[in-house]
Design a protein around this motif. Sequence first.
Motif, PDB file in Angstrom:
ATOM      1  N   PRO A   1      45.285  19.112  10.218  1.00 45.00           N
ATOM      2  CA  PRO A   1      46.098  19.957  11.113  1.00 45.00           C
ATOM      3  C   PRO A   1      46.295  21.373  10.583  1.00 45.00           C
ATOM      4  CG  PRO A   1      47.055  17.770  10.952  1.00 45.00           C
ATOM      5  CD  PRO A   1      45.971  17.835   9.919  1.00 45.00           C
ATOM      6  N   GLU A   2      46.393  21.497   9.269  1.00 44.99           N
ATOM      7  CA  GLU A   2      46.528  22.837   8.694  1.00 44.99           C
ATOM      8  C   GLU A   2      45.255  23.647   8.885  1.00 44.99           C
ATOM      9  OE1 GLU A   2      49.384  24.088   7.547  1.00 44.99           O
ATOM     10  OE2 GLU A   2      50.197  22.155   8.230  1.00 44.99           O
ATOM     11  N   MET A   3      44.123  22.979   8.758  1.00 45.44           N
ATOM     12  CA  MET A   3      42.843  23.652   8.988  1.00 45.44           C
ATOM     13  C   MET A   3      42.724  24.087  10.446  1.00 45.44           C
ATOM     14  SD  MET A   3      40.117  24.546   7.271  1.00 45.44           S
ATOM     15  CE  MET A   3      40.081  23.424   5.871  1.00 45.44           C
ATOM     16  N   LEU A   4      43.193  23.241  11.354  1.00 46.87           N
ATOM     17  CA  LEU A   4      43.146  23.582  12.780  1.00 46.87           C
ATOM     18  C   LEU A   4      43.985  24.828  13.077  1.00 46.87           C
ATOM     19  CD1 LEU A   4      43.411  20.006  14.355  1.00 46.87           C
ATOM     20  CD2 LEU A   4      41.408  21.501  14.402  1.00 46.87           C
ATOM     21  N   LYS A   5      45.147  24.905  12.434  1.00 52.00           N
ATOM     22  CA  LYS A   5      45.996  26.099  12.615  1.00 52.00           C
ATOM     23  C   LYS A   5      45.269  27.351  12.131  1.00 52.00           C
ATOM     24  CE  LYS A   5      50.391  23.617  12.093  1.00 52.00           C
ATOM     25  NZ  LYS A   5      51.583  23.436  11.222  1.00 52.00           N
ATOM     26  N   LYS A   6      44.575  27.198  11.027  1.00 50.98           N
ATOM     27  CA  LYS A   6      43.827  28.320  10.470  1.00 50.98           C
ATOM     28  C   LYS A   6      42.741  28.767  11.437  1.00 50.98           C
ATOM     29  CE  LYS A   6      40.629  29.300   6.661  1.00 50.98           C
ATOM     30  NZ  LYS A   6      39.987  28.744   5.442  1.00 50.98           N
ATOM     31  N   TRP A   7      41.993  27.815  11.999  1.00 46.53           N
ATOM     32  CA  TRP A   7      40.928  28.150  12.939  1.00 46.53           C
ATOM     33  C   TRP A   7      41.494  28.805  14.199  1.00 46.53           C
ATOM     34  CZ3 TRP A   7      38.196  22.739  12.514  1.00 46.53           C
ATOM     35  CH2 TRP A   7      37.487  22.681  11.304  1.00 46.53           C
ATOM     36  N   GLU A   8      42.621  28.260  14.666  1.00 46.88           N
ATOM     37  CA  GLU A   8      43.203  28.804  15.892  1.00 46.88           C
ATOM     38  C   GLU A   8      43.718  30.225  15.648  1.00 46.88           C
ATOM     39  OE1 GLU A   8      46.039  27.356  19.578  1.00 46.88           O
ATOM     40  OE2 GLU A   8      45.763  26.065  17.839  1.00 46.88           O
ATOM     41  N   ALA A   9      44.357  30.438  14.506  1.00 46.26           N
ATOM     42  CA  ALA A   9      44.875  31.772  14.197  1.00 46.26           C
ATOM     43  C   ALA A   9      43.739  32.781  14.069  1.00 46.26           C
ATOM     44  CB  ALA A   9      45.688  31.727  12.899  1.00 46.26           C
ATOM     45  N   ALA A  10      42.601  32.319  13.567  1.00 43.98           N
ATOM     46  CA  ALA A  10      41.452  33.209  13.399  1.00 43.98           C
ATOM     47  C   ALA A  10      40.633  33.336  14.679  1.00 43.98           C
ATOM     48  CB  ALA A  10      40.567  32.679  12.276  1.00 43.98           C
ATOM     49  N   ASP A  11      41.022  32.566  15.727  1.00 44.12           N
ATOM     50  CA  ASP A  11      40.241  32.545  16.978  1.00 44.12           C
ATOM     51  C   ASP A  11      38.766  32.310  16.629  1.00 44.12           C
ATOM     52  OD1 ASP A  11      39.720  32.624  19.668  1.00 44.12           O
ATOM     53  OD2 ASP A  11      39.715  34.813  19.816  1.00 44.12           O
ATOM     54  N   LEU A  12      38.535  31.261  15.851  1.00 44.73           N
ATOM     55  CA  LEU A  12      37.245  31.033  15.222  1.00 44.73           C
ATOM     56  C   LEU A  12      36.087  31.014  16.207  1.00 44.73           C
ATOM     57  CD1 LEU A  12      35.665  30.402  12.661  1.00 44.73           C
ATOM     58  CD2 LEU A  12      36.201  27.985  12.989  1.00 44.73           C
ATOM     59  N   TYR A  13      36.234  30.253  17.289  1.00 43.56           N
ATOM     60  CA  TYR A  13      35.120  30.134  18.240  1.00 43.56           C
ATOM     61  C   TYR A  13      34.710  31.499  18.779  1.00 43.56           C
ATOM     62  CZ  TYR A  13      32.730  29.263  22.655  1.00 43.56           C
ATOM     63  OH  TYR A  13      31.839  29.294  23.706  1.00 43.56           O
ATOM     64  N   ASN A  14      35.674  32.251  19.267  1.00 48.24           N
ATOM     65  CA  ASN A  14      35.342  33.548  19.866  1.00 48.24           C
ATOM     66  C   ASN A  14      34.863  34.555  18.830  1.00 48.24           C
ATOM     67  OD1 ASN A  14      35.922  33.120  22.713  1.00 48.24           O
ATOM     68  ND2 ASN A  14      38.049  32.877  22.089  1.00 48.24           N
ATOM     69  N   GLU A  15      35.407  34.470  17.614  1.00 54.83           N
ATOM     70  CA  GLU A  15      34.969  35.393  16.568  1.00 54.83           C
ATOM     71  C   GLU A  15      33.525  35.116  16.162  1.00 54.83           C
ATOM     72  OE1 GLU A  15      36.462  38.162  15.306  1.00 54.83           O
ATOM     73  OE2 GLU A  15      37.771  37.770  17.022  1.00 54.83           O
ATOM     74  N   VAL A  16      33.180  33.842  16.077  1.00 53.48           N
ATOM     75  CA  VAL A  16      31.789  33.512  15.752  1.00 53.48           C
ATOM     76  C   VAL A  16      30.863  33.985  16.860  1.00 53.48           C
ATOM     77  CG1 VAL A  16      30.160  31.631  15.299  1.00 53.48           C
ATOM     78  CG2 VAL A  16      32.430  31.554  14.294  1.00 53.48           C
ATOM     79  N   ARG A  17      31.289  33.814  18.113  1.00 49.51           N
ATOM     80  CA  ARG A  17      30.476  34.288  19.233  1.00 49.51           C
ATOM     81  C   ARG A  17      30.274  35.808  19.167  1.00 49.51           C
ATOM     82  NH1 ARG A  17      30.588  32.487  25.263  1.00 49.51           N
ATOM     83  NH2 ARG A  17      28.477  33.312  24.942  1.00 49.51           N
ATOM     84  N   LYS A  18      31.352  36.509  18.899  1.00 43.99           N
ATOM     85  CA  LYS A  18      31.238  37.971  18.830  1.00 43.99           C
ATOM     86  C   LYS A  18      30.268  38.390  17.731  1.00 43.99           C
ATOM     87  CE  LYS A  18      35.951  38.880  20.500  1.00 43.99           C
ATOM     88  NZ  LYS A  18      37.319  39.340  20.096  1.00 43.99           N
ATOM     89  N   ALA A  19      30.352  37.707  16.599  1.00 40.95           N
ATOM     90  CA  ALA A  19      29.457  38.034  15.485  1.00 40.95           C
ATOM     91  C   ALA A  19      28.006  37.771  15.875  1.00 40.95           C
ATOM     92  CB  ALA A  19      29.839  37.216  14.257  1.00 40.95           C
ATOM     93  N   ARG A  20      27.767  36.679  16.579  1.00 38.80           N
ATOM     94  CA  ARG A  20      26.406  36.367  17.015  1.00 38.80           C
ATOM     95  C   ARG A  20      25.911  37.406  18.023  1.00 38.80           C
ATOM     96  NH1 ARG A  20      27.119  33.519  13.352  1.00 38.80           N
ATOM     97  NH2 ARG A  20      26.622  31.315  13.089  1.00 38.80           N
ATOM     98  N   GLN A  21      26.781  37.752  18.969  1.00 39.26           N
ATOM     99  CA  GLN A  21      26.380  38.706  19.999  1.00 39.26           C
ATOM    100  C   GLN A  21      26.089  40.080  19.399  1.00 39.26           C
ATOM    101  OE1 GLN A  21      29.668  38.395  22.742  1.00 39.26           O
ATOM    102  NE2 GLN A  21      29.171  36.271  23.258  1.00 39.26           N
ATOM    103  N   ALA A  22      26.855  40.446  18.375  1.00 38.52           N
ATOM    104  CA  ALA A  22      26.632  41.742  17.719  1.00 38.52           C
ATOM    105  C   ALA A  22      25.264  41.796  17.048  1.00 38.52           C
ATOM    106  CB  ALA A  22      27.731  41.991  16.687  1.00 38.52           C
ATOM    107  N   LYS A  23      24.751  40.634  16.666  1.00 35.85           N
ATOM    108  CA  LYS A  23      23.439  40.572  16.013  1.00 35.85           C
ATOM    109  C   LYS A  23      22.319  40.297  17.018  1.00 35.85           C
ATOM    110  CE  LYS A  23      25.342  38.833  11.639  1.00 35.85           C
ATOM    111  NZ  LYS A  23      25.354  37.694  10.676  1.00 35.85           N
TER     112      LYS A  23
END
Length: 1022
Positions: free
Chosen positions: A38-60
């Motif tokens: 659950p702590e890891m999930l909070k970390k991912w949610e706070a970092a907006d992990l899914y969308n951030e990874v997508r943005k990084a991919r799209q930038a490349k």
Amino acid sequence: MASETDTTTETAARDYRETVFLPETDFPMRGGLPKAEPEMLKKWEAADLYNEVRKARQAKGAPLFVMHDGPPYANGNIHIGHALNKLLKDFVVRSKFLMGYDVDYVPGWDCHGLPIEWKIEEEFRAKGRKKGDVPAAEFRKACREYAAKWIDIQREEFKRLGGLGDWDNRYATMDFDTEAKVTEEFHKFMMSGQLYRGSKPVMWSPVERTALADAEVEYADHVSPTVWVKFPVKTLLPVEPSGEDGEVAASVAMLTEGGSTGGHAPSTASRSPSPVNGGGENTSVVIWTTTPWTIPANRAVSYNPKITYALYEVTEVASEESLGFAPWAKVGDRLIVAEKLAEGIRTAGNITAWTQVKSGVELEGVTLSHPLAALDEGYGFDVPMLAGDHVTDDAGTGFVHTAPGHGADDYLVWLKSGYSLDSIPDTVDPDGAYYPHVPLFAGLKVLETEGKKAGKFGDANKVVMEKLIEAGNLLARGRVEHSYPHSWRSKAPVIFRNTPQWFIRMDSALKERSVSATEKSLRETALSAIDQTAFYPAQGKNRIRSMVETRPDWLISRQRNWGTPLAMYVDKKTGEPLRDEAVNARIIDRIRDGGADAWFTLPDAEFLGNGYNPDDYEKITDILDVWFDSGSTHAFTLEGRENTRSPADLYLEGSDQHRGWFQSSLLESCGTRGHAPFKGVLTHGFVLDEQGEKMSKSKGNVVSPQDVAKESGVEILRLWVALSDYSEDLRIGKQILQTTVDAYRKLRNSIRYLLGALNGYTDAEQVAYKDMPSLERYILHRVHALDAQVRDAYGVYDFAGVIRPVADFASQTLSALYFDIRKDCLYCDRPDSVKRRATRTVLNILFERLTAWLGPIMSFTTEEAWSYRYPDASENVFRTLTPVPAEWHNEAEAARWEKIEHVLDVVTGALEEKRREKVIGAALEAAPHVYIDNDVLMAAFDGIDAAEVFRTSQAVLSNSMGPEHAFRLEDVKDVSVVVLLAHGQKCQRSWRILPEVGTDPRYPDLSHRDADAVAYWDKLHG
């Protein structure tokens, strides 16, 4: 020499522990997953992990991969089947991110349909309000609120599984925009001419009071009454008394007159209609059915001209004393049945003897009486005999009682024989009872729909049989257990019932009006699309293809409240839908603003405008099949959004969706766009308990994902899925989960060891590949091969093909070989030695590869490990997996180490034998003499420290045959071993026993290597 036990020296022996590099890490041995996740999930949610990874991919400029989510139903907590499905989807999302893709995945929910309606009806009943007393708008509002509540609950449960996706922008089939889009898709079918209204028998659920499509029906064992019923031969059609026709006339005349043709032409009387009792009595055609309740709806009897039928005359029946009742068959009865089935019919009818009067009876042109005609003139119509290929002589009597309002084959043969649609009777109402106009049976229930007996068969079967007995036309009855259709949702039996419904044509050529023109039928288009689709596993193609090849027209109308309406008007004069784009646009606009309720609440003029008189049009208030709803999701999820596209790369659901969502999506898209909405389809099996039994609360064998998360952690579920062959049914239970926990611990410990061994590692330690020892080059060769294997497995969604070889590599090649061999070097060599630096260089590579390979599956653990290794790094473990250098591919080193391990197996066996015999304790006490009678094997050890490989203090290799008493393995003929004790003294730092210990005056209790390492350490530390 001074030692720890030498009491004569005044100086205590030195403690060398501080000079030894032992693995050190704060990464815990136990995961503590239920709390850590659950702590890891909070970390991912706070970092907006899914969308951030997508943005990084799209930038490349990464390539796009689209996975479309099949919507689960929003009614209740998720179960283990949901978990399996969502975890597989997450493996896809994360593995595609790993491979450098930009991944689009929007979770969605199916919200309309019967289960929610029932639940809301139940809630209103608890408040003393029947459904009919609740305004439709209020009822639909309650359904919407109920679905919204469960979407929120399920979303959190799905997120607990660790799934990455655009959870904040989920789709739902009940959203206003969505209902408008589904209506727009429906209008495309209407405008193209593929939609029609037909009155035909459809599977009808009296309990749910609606028609059901094939996908909503499942089959279960059911015990039904069976009856053999006599249809008296009534009249003959006129035929010519000569040639072939004369033979037919003669044959049939015999049936009604009781005579034998004897090869002579029939009398003139036989060519005109003659009553069954005129001249020769009691001739009947016998039918067999498992649905006695359909007898009142009978309008014909079907036969197959390819079957040989025979006429039998009853000469003897069982006595009333022996049976306990008077048999219904009578001496003198003449019965026509399939010759192949005659003996079984005779036995069933308690006929102890009969005579075959004629074999090869011709039936064309025969007319029968209804078996209830003697009881009510309402059954006084003629019952024709109709030829049909659907009739077989596998069971029954070789005849099919034909009720065109209650069976698909019956319906087709009736129309094919030239009878009109309006000649098909309506006998059973929506509640499963006979209509008031049905003679003898008005109001009787075929199926009960209320109370404790809801879903059970009513009195209709019983009363029909009683009336057949009264009429003298029941030959026999019994019971049979067979597979019977039931509603997928209510589990109640269904019936075939003639009722007006709306269908989408499968076979007529598409008359495109609003989409691109094509001459292919929907079936042809769908079959072509299937052939262009990749299926995982491959046999899924054959399964869905066979279903589409044989499926009937798509029944899309339902007589319920909670759903997207068939929002259209029908011209009362022509019966044709009103096809007007302006009207359609107004309908869609109003639904987009106010949801489906707008169709039911706004006045007709609001939609029709000024150009049409509402009195001239019928407003359709049926709702769409929920499969049409979910089959249209591609239209509003993959189209009209940024950073996605259609068709999707992958649809992923359970194997039952070949008849459900996969098929409805395929048909919807093919009917409106001419192609499938997907490029690939992946299917998985169902989850069973450890014994292979279906899970149920009553059995107490349910495994819930929520419980596993609390007790062991979701990571264990993730690993269980990956270790399973999802193409088949999966099993789960306490023992299986414990086995998974054990596998998890081994992988976690491998990662933990790497973290500890890499403590303090910097890039300055790196050693170039060309400078690495043989063992390191071999390990990197294995990494090169495994990396390709992992990529290939992820590419075809073979997750077991990832986790199993990676786990084997970690436990066998790494833990049992590489880590063990290089442990001495890693702990005791000088930090600046090439071998130790090469070891740490490879360990660093292994850490990065293992966490990458395992990342899509063991997401929590690999992210945790990454954070321990790089606590301040902004990059997370879900990075792109870069290619491995081509130079790591080294077949020569692979061949060398295959030979070394060949020898190592024999040495290990010999050491284990001596350990069992108490000759040695630890392997470091040994100095094996290894005899290798093979030049190729011997050459493999050139430049290799054999003692290090064997994990012994010393070793001697001889290129010769060993003595007879040497240890050997049966399957290794050219290697033998004699285990000797190591000679010398024990190094107090490495514990190796060597003759050189004691020869360095600076460190008299150390070997040369260890003395040099300690001197280096002492110099660094002053």
